[in-house]
Design an enzyme around this catalytic site. Structure first.
Site, PDB file in Angstrom:
ATOM      1  N   ARG A  46       0.821  -1.207   0.000  1.00 12.86           N
ATOM      2  CA  ARG A  46       0.000   0.000   0.000  1.00 12.86           C
ATOM      3  C   ARG A  46       0.853   1.255   0.000  1.00 12.86           C
ATOM      4  NH1 ARG A  46      -4.182  -0.229   4.416  1.00 12.86           N
ATOM      5  NH2 ARG A  46      -5.189  -1.363   2.732  1.00 12.86           N
ATOM      6  N   TYR A  47       1.899   1.221   0.796  1.00 11.25           N
ATOM      7  CA  TYR A  47       2.737   2.408   0.977  1.00 11.25           C
ATOM      8  C   TYR A  47       3.998   2.290   0.137  1.00 11.25           C
ATOM      9  CZ  TYR A  47      -0.091   3.136   5.188  1.00 11.25           C
ATOM     10  OH  TYR A  47      -1.120   3.332   6.068  1.00 11.25           O
ATOM     11  N   ARG A  49       7.548   0.018   1.393  1.00  9.17           N
ATOM     12  CA  ARG A  49       7.414  -0.974   2.465  1.00  9.17           C
ATOM     13  C   ARG A  49       6.161  -1.822   2.271  1.00  9.17           C
ATOM     14  NH1 ARG A  49       5.831   3.962   3.996  1.00  9.17           N
ATOM     15  NH2 ARG A  49       4.474   4.391   5.769  1.00  9.17           N
ATOM     16  N   CYS A  82      -3.790 -16.987  15.236  1.00  7.35           N
ATOM     17  CA  CYS A  82      -3.164 -16.366  16.405  1.00  7.35           C
ATOM     18  C   CYS A  82      -3.343 -17.303  17.588  1.00  7.35           C
ATOM     19  CB  CYS A  82      -3.848 -15.043  16.721  1.00  7.35           C
ATOM     20  SG  CYS A  82      -3.470 -13.788  15.500  1.00  7.35           S
ATOM     21  N   CYS A 103      -8.704 -11.994  19.330  1.00  2.00           N
ATOM     22  CA  CYS A 103      -9.277 -10.771  19.881  1.00  2.00           C
ATOM     23  C   CYS A 103     -10.615 -10.490  19.199  1.00  2.00           C
ATOM     24  CB  CYS A 103      -8.338  -9.595  19.638  1.00  2.00           C
ATOM     25  SG  CYS A 103      -6.620  -9.984  20.000  1.00  2.00           S
ATOM     26  N   CYS A 160     -10.663  -7.960  16.252  1.00  2.00           N
ATOM     27  CA  CYS A 160      -9.598  -8.112  15.255  1.00  2.00           C
ATOM     28  C   CYS A 160      -9.970  -7.515  13.907  1.00  2.00           C
ATOM     29  CB  CYS A 160      -9.276  -9.584  15.070  1.00  2.00           C
ATOM     30  SG  CYS A 160      -8.001  -9.827  13.819  1.00  2.00           S
ATOM     31  N   ARG A 186      -8.480  -8.278  11.178  1.00  2.00           N
ATOM     32  CA  ARG A 186      -8.283  -9.281  10.119  1.00  2.00           C
ATOM     33  C   ARG A 186      -9.138 -10.519  10.351  1.00  2.00           C
ATOM     34  NH1 ARG A 186      -2.570  -7.691  10.227  1.00  2.00           N
ATOM     35  NH2 ARG A 186      -2.606  -5.747   9.037  1.00  2.00           N
ATOM     36  N   ASP A 229     -11.275  -0.712  14.344  1.00  2.00           N
ATOM     37  CA  ASP A 229     -11.763  -0.691  12.970  1.00  2.00           C
ATOM     38  C   ASP A 229     -13.230  -1.104  12.909  1.00  2.00           C
ATOM     39  OD1 ASP A 229      -9.372   0.173  11.766  1.00  2.00           O
ATOM     40  OD2 ASP A 229      -8.522  -1.834  12.011  1.00  2.00           O
ATOM     41  N   ASP A 253      -7.121   4.102  10.996  1.00  2.00           N
ATOM     42  CA  ASP A 253      -6.750   3.480   9.726  1.00  2.00           C
ATOM     43  C   ASP A 253      -7.927   3.719   8.777  1.00  2.00           C
ATOM     44  OD1 ASP A 253      -4.964   2.231   8.085  1.00  2.00           O
ATOM     45  OD2 ASP A 253      -4.651   0.522   9.397  1.00  2.00           O
ATOM     46  N   LYS A 276      -2.996   4.828   7.258  1.00  2.00           N
ATOM     47  CA  LYS A 276      -3.001   5.345   8.631  1.00  2.00           C
ATOM     48  C   LYS A 276      -3.027   6.863   8.636  1.00  2.00           C
ATOM     49  CE  LYS A 276      -0.414   1.446  10.493  1.00  2.00           C
ATOM     50  NZ  LYS A 276      -0.138   0.728   9.235  1.00  2.00           N
TER      51      LYS A 276
HETATM   52  C1  LIG Z   1       0.695  -0.234   9.096  1.00  2.00           C
HETATM   53  C2  LIG Z   1       1.045  -0.725   7.792  1.00  2.00           C
HETATM   54  C3  LIG Z   1       2.361  -0.706   7.335  1.00  2.00           C
HETATM   55  C4  LIG Z   1       3.503  -0.157   8.174  1.00  2.00           C
HETATM   56  O1  LIG Z   1       3.335   1.209   8.412  1.00  2.00           O
HETATM   57  P1  LIG Z   1       4.399   2.036   9.278  1.00  2.00           P
HETATM   58  O2  LIG Z   1       3.734   3.351   9.500  1.00  2.00           O
HETATM   59  O3  LIG Z   1       5.637   2.131   8.450  1.00  2.00           O
HETATM   60  O4  LIG Z   1       4.635   1.272  10.538  1.00  2.00           O
HETATM   61  C5  LIG Z   1       2.628  -1.173   6.066  1.00  2.00           C
HETATM   62  N1  LIG Z   1       1.641  -1.629   5.267  1.00  2.00           N
HETATM   63  C6  LIG Z   1       0.349  -1.654   5.666  1.00  2.00           C
HETATM   64  C7  LIG Z   1      -0.687  -2.137   4.739  1.00  2.00           C
HETATM   65  C8  LIG Z   1       0.008  -1.209   6.943  1.00  2.00           C
HETATM   66  O5  LIG Z   1      -1.266  -1.251   7.349  1.00  2.00           O
HETATM   67  S1  SF4 Z   2      -5.926  -8.419  16.702  1.00  2.00           S
HETATM   68 FE1  SF4 Z   2      -6.285 -10.152  15.304  1.00  2.00          FE
HETATM   69  S2  SF4 Z   2      -4.298 -10.510  14.346  1.00  2.00           S
HETATM   70 FE2  SF4 Z   2      -3.917  -9.306  16.210  1.00  2.00          FE
HETATM   71  S3  SF4 Z   2      -3.559 -10.814  17.842  1.00  2.00           S
HETATM   72 FE3  SF4 Z   2      -5.715 -10.315  17.891  1.00  2.00          FE
HETATM   73  S4  SF4 Z   2      -6.690 -11.894  16.645  1.00  2.00           S
HETATM   74 FE4  SF4 Z   2      -4.509 -11.902  16.127  1.00  2.00          FE
END
Ligand SMILES: *Cc1c(COP(=O)(O)O)cnc(C)c1O
Ligand code: SF4
Length: 393
Positions: free
Chosen positions: A119-120, A123, A132, A136, A139, A141, A301, A338, A345
């Site tokens: 996305r960014y 990185r 996991c 949570c 979560c 995801r 989220d 986010d 972010k």
């Molecule tokens: C949070 C995140 C990152 C890392 O972001 P930093 O601000 O560099 O810590 C990279 N990719 C995705 C998709 C993210 O959500």
């Molecule tokens: S928030 Fe989601 S990915 Fe993170 S530890 Fe909890 S269950 Fe796992």
């Protein structure tokens, strides 16, 4: 040499056994196999459990390590650890706004055929695991971590590493999931080694893991040797309440630090758990006490079944105001939302410049306020001040 551990079928701990249980007494894999996975099982070890419909499980599984269950208050349904992990009737209710399974639009930013979210610039987020140790309820995801399979397919991992290897402008790789530490040492050794070998342009390799907090015995000298060997520079852990910080956690965090790895803290702002200035101040101070630097506080989220945890934006600003200036600077994290659908972010920071005052013949003065609300006017900083639309050439 890496030692193979044979795991016996799931043997749940009864209430008396849990009370007497020493989480450091057996290899992490054995404890992992003893996770509680249904509210009926937890009713045997906790009082005042809420009954939920089976439909809750269709959306998101339950999974709790004995270590985490032991940290829960056996009587108080509002225990901040119970709230994070026990299924709740709120999950069956409608939110009043749209909730999604992939609220952050990560699927759209995933490189096809891989589990890399790009996305960014420069990185990537590499989602290596889809499980996991403890799940949570909030979560982000949910779409992937509740899968029984446990790990992303081997071919997908290979294609992901190929993508990172062939994109020379990627200089930062963040391993996440799920939780990368749910893998055994051999598999982690392989993935980290393959990234280092095939993508020498990667300058920064980091891991996000909540397992360090949920099953601290996962952190062993062997694991730390692997992280050190492959020059993992940062491990980010996720803690939402000071109750999650225990002597065992401190001990294992120290092992990671001894391997020369810096550590960061991520926190999710959760209603009823930590939407409180005193709780957050204590959490962040305890974090820096153990040498873990608070990094991000995320808003909850808008994922399905998590709406009851959402702390409104205005309250998050208030929480920030109660922290910045009041505790050590290094203990203050960046608060972020986010953005929906993949916007990324977005820092949410109160403004400490409260006014711009134009005075004829004297230019512009800016009025500032500090954390306590005291104000001062700073004409120097207002010099040559132009409203943004004028400065755009
Ligand atoms: C949070 C995140 C990152 C890392 O972001 P930093 O601000 O560099 O810590 C990279 N990719 C995705 C998709 C993210 O959500
Ligand atoms: S928030 Fe989601 S990915 Fe993170 S530890 Fe909890 S269950 Fe796992």
């Amino acid at each position: 040499m890496l030692q193979k551990i044979v795991i016996s079928p799931r043997q749940l701990l009864s209430r008396a056994e849990l009370e007497a249980y020493d989480p450091a007494s057996e290899p992490w894999q054995k404890q992992f196999a003893r996770r509680y996975t249904h509210h009926s099982e937890l009713k045997d070890v906790l009082n005042n459990m809420e009954d939920v419909n089976e439909t809750v499980y269709e959306k998101f599984a339950v999974s709790i390590t004995p270590y985490m269950a032991k940290l829960m208050d056996p009587h108080d349904p509002n225990c901040p650890i119970r709230l994070q992990y026990l299924p709740s009737r709120h999950e069956e209710q409608k939110a009043g706004f749209t909730t999604l399974l992939d609220e952050l639009g990560e699927e759209g930013d995933t490189v096809p055929g891989t589990s890399v979210v790009h996305r960014y610039p420069r990185r990537v987020l590499f989602l290596v695991s889809n499980t996991c140790s403890t799940l949570c309820r909030f979560c982000t995801r949910k779409r992937m971590v509740s899968q029984p399979s446990g790990s992303v397919h081997k071919d997908e991992i290979e294609r992901s590493i190929d993508y990172i290897a062939s994109n020379k402008d990627i200089d930062d790789v963040l391993l996440s999931g799920g939780d990368p530490l749910t893998f055994d040492d051999e598999r982690l050794d392989y993935i980290l080694g393959a990234i280092r070998e095939r993508a020498p342009h990667v300058r920064f390799l980091r891991i996000g893991s909540r397992m360090v907090v949920q099953l601290p015995t996962r952190v062993t000298p062997e694991l730390c040797a692997i992280l050190e060997k492959h020059r993992v520079q940062m491990v980010n852990i996720h803690i939402n309440h000071p109750k999650e910080i225990t002597p065992l956690l401190r001990e294992r965090v120290k092992l990671i630090q001894k391997a020369g790895i810096m550590m960061g803290l991520q926190t999710v702002c959760l209603k009823g758990v930590n939407d409180d200035v005193a709780v957050l101040r204590e959490l962040f101070m305890q974090a820096i006490e153990m040498g873990v630097r608070p990094y991000y506080v995320y808003s909850t989220d808008m994922v399905e079944g998590a709406h009851h945890f959402i702390v409104p934006y205005h309250r998050m600003l208030e929480l920030y105001e109660g922290i910045r200036g009041w505790i050590s600077g290094p203990a203050v994290p960046t608060f972020v939302v986010d953005g929906l659908g993949g916007l990324g972010k977005l820092p949410i920071i109160p403004t400490y410049v409260t006014e711009e005052i134009r005075r004829d013949g004297q230019g512009t003065t800016i009025k500032c306020r500090n954390y306590k609300g005291d104000t001062v006017e700073m004409p120097g900083l207002g010099l040559d001040f132009r409203v943004p639309s004028q400065s755009r050439a």
